[in-house]
Design a protein around this motif. Structure first.
Motif, mmCIF file in Angstrom:
data_model
loop_
_atom_site.group_PDB
_atom_site.id
_atom_site.type_symbol
_atom_site.label_atom_id
_atom_site.label_comp_id
_atom_site.label_asym_id
_atom_site.label_seq_id
_atom_site.Cartn_x
_atom_site.Cartn_y
_atom_site.Cartn_z
ATOM 1 N N GLU A 1 -93.216 87.243 2.627
ATOM 2 C CA GLU A 1 -92.458 87.535 1.541
ATOM 3 C C GLU A 1 -92.677 88.787 0.904
ATOM 4 O OE1 GLU A 1 -91.909 84.505 -1.553
ATOM 5 O OE2 GLU A 1 -92.252 82.870 -0.103
ATOM 6 N N ASP B 1 -83.686 85.383 3.158
ATOM 7 C CA ASP B 1 -82.871 86.397 3.205
ATOM 8 C C ASP B 1 -82.600 87.041 4.461
ATOM 9 O OD1 ASP B 1 -82.917 86.268 0.121
ATOM 10 O OD2 ASP B 1 -84.996 87.200 0.114
ATOM 11 N N ILE C 1 -88.241 86.232 4.016
ATOM 12 C CA ILE C 1 -87.681 86.244 5.430
ATOM 13 C C ILE C 1 -87.264 84.783 5.739
ATOM 14 C CG2 ILE C 1 -88.917 88.328 5.953
ATOM 15 C CD1 ILE C 1 -90.419 86.742 7.939
ATOM 16 N N MET D 1 -87.852 96.721 7.011
ATOM 17 C CA MET D 1 -87.210 96.562 5.700
ATOM 18 C C MET D 1 -86.698 97.708 4.894
ATOM 19 S SD MET D 1 -89.052 93.331 4.039
ATOM 20 C CE MET D 1 -89.328 91.834 4.693
ATOM 21 N N VAL E 1 -88.022 90.086 -1.195
ATOM 22 C CA VAL E 1 -87.196 89.428 0.020
ATOM 23 C C VAL E 1 -88.105 88.364 0.609
ATOM 24 C CG1 VAL E 1 -86.690 89.936 2.487
ATOM 25 C CG2 VAL E 1 -86.402 91.811 0.785
ATOM 26 N N TRP F 1 -83.184 89.226 8.129
ATOM 27 C CA TRP F 1 -84.701 88.843 8.666
ATOM 28 C C TRP F 1 -84.813 87.239 8.651
ATOM 29 C CZ3 TRP F 1 -86.087 93.423 9.695
ATOM 30 C CH2 TRP F 1 -85.695 94.275 8.787
ATOM 31 N N VAL G 1 -85.255 96.369 -2.417
ATOM 32 C CA VAL G 1 -85.995 97.011 -1.173
ATOM 33 C C VAL G 1 -85.872 98.361 -1.518
ATOM 34 C CG1 VAL G 1 -86.114 97.491 0.919
ATOM 35 C CG2 VAL G 1 -86.146 95.188 0.359
#
Length: 335
Positions: A120, A213, A210, A154, A208, A216, A130
């Protein structure tokens, strides 16, 4: 309440996960040749996401790989270097690290994905997305580590230049530096997200995850690679190693409480609660559904776009992957 399980209960749990037959010390199928070697070396370090590798040892021993060695290599380097240096025969790692090895000419073969959801991106209130990392301080253990690579990917994915737009801060403890306000963001690996979620005054939030989201969450984060020499010389043994890891992954998904307890009781991991949270938050039963080849292709393309590698995704796939065993095991280990 934590339930202490003895060895008999552990075997019963594995039976519930569909693996009891492996504890008869014989080939899993009469049609299979015996393993060409009875020895395999696997990595051992405090990685909670390695649960299936740690628990696979018993299954390997019962399936003819009787000498299973868990090796701790040089902890000052990424564990991908343990495989590259010949300290281990198999390595579980991020696709980006395997691809880096393939690009460098290391003789390895990526063989299967295991699970997703290990990381994360955590940030303070100045980073809500991001793209907000432009000009911000991001803590990493060391440049070119897997947290640095994944965070860079990212950033590049949303149009940032990870080399020039981000202030990378090398630190031995990115999470503590984040708590102390020395960095604005860091990539947390299990069990760090579980730790911060248990602290009411933690000064950050998830940007984020993964596990959920996109894009990913659509790809493996942990994949197993073997040395080309071992895979080539010992295909029957290789299949048994992978079978054990994937059956252990199924066990982690079907009985995370028992799996977490065994990880602690066997000395692989120190904390039951973190182990259990990791198993519950990193799906271990999706290895049949996710596309391992597409995962390598996706990460190779992203890495090529950022300039991390020069090879095309197809070159990476041709030089460093072998899906024969995975395809066989998908047919064999149907739900």
């Amino acid at each position: 309440m934590r339930i202490i399980q003895d060895r008999r209960a552990f075997l019963a749990g594995l039976s519930a996960a569909g693996g009891a037959a492996l504890f008869n010390i014989r080939p899993s199928s009469a049609a299979e040749p015996p393993p060409e070697t009875t020895t395999v070396r696997l990595g051992k370090w405090g990685a909670y996401c390695w649960a299936s590798v740690f628990l696979a040892g018993e299954l390997m021993r019962a399936d003819g790989i009787t000498d299973v060695r868990y090796v701790t290599g040089d902890t000052s380097v990424d564990n991908s270097q343990w495989l590259a240096r010949g300290d281990t025969d198999f390595d579980m790692n991020m696709p980006s690290m395997h691809i880096t090895s393939i690009e460098a000419g290391v003789p390895i073969k990526v063989l299967t994905g295991v699970h997703f959801g290990c990381f994360e991106l955590i940030a303070n209130d100045s980073v809500q997305a991001v793209a907000d990392m432009r000009g911000k301080r991001v803590g990493v253990w060391v440049l070119d580590s897997h947290p640095h690579k994944l965070t860079s990917l990212m950033a590049n994915y949303v149009g940032l230049d990870p080399v020039h737009d981000i202030q990378w801060v090398e630190t031995e403890n990115p999470m503590q530096d984040f708590i102390d306000g020395q960095v604005d963001a860091f990539l947390a690996a299990t069990p760090e997200p579980q730790i911060f979620r248990g602290q009411k005054d933690f000064p950050g939030h998830t940007v984020v995850n993964i596990a959920v989201d996109r894009p990913w969450s659509q790809y493996f984060c942990c994949m197993v690679a073997g040395s080309t020499d071992y895979v080539t010389k010992y295909p029957a043994a290789t299949k048994r190693v992978l079978r054990a890891i994937l059956k252990a992954a199924d066990f982690c998904a079907s009985n995370p409480e028992l799996a977490a307890q065994e990880l602690v009781d066997r000395g692989f991991l120190p904390n039951y609660d973190y182990a259990l949270a990791t198993l519950k938050e990193t799906p271990h039963d999706r290895w049949r559904d996710y596309d391992a080849e597409d995962t390598v292709r996706f990460y190779a393309l992203r890495m090529q776009e950022t300039g991390m590698i020069k090879s095309s995704p197809q070159q990476i796939l041709s030089n460093g992957t072998d899906w024969r065993f995975l395809n066989e095991l998908k047919r064999e280990l149907k739900r």
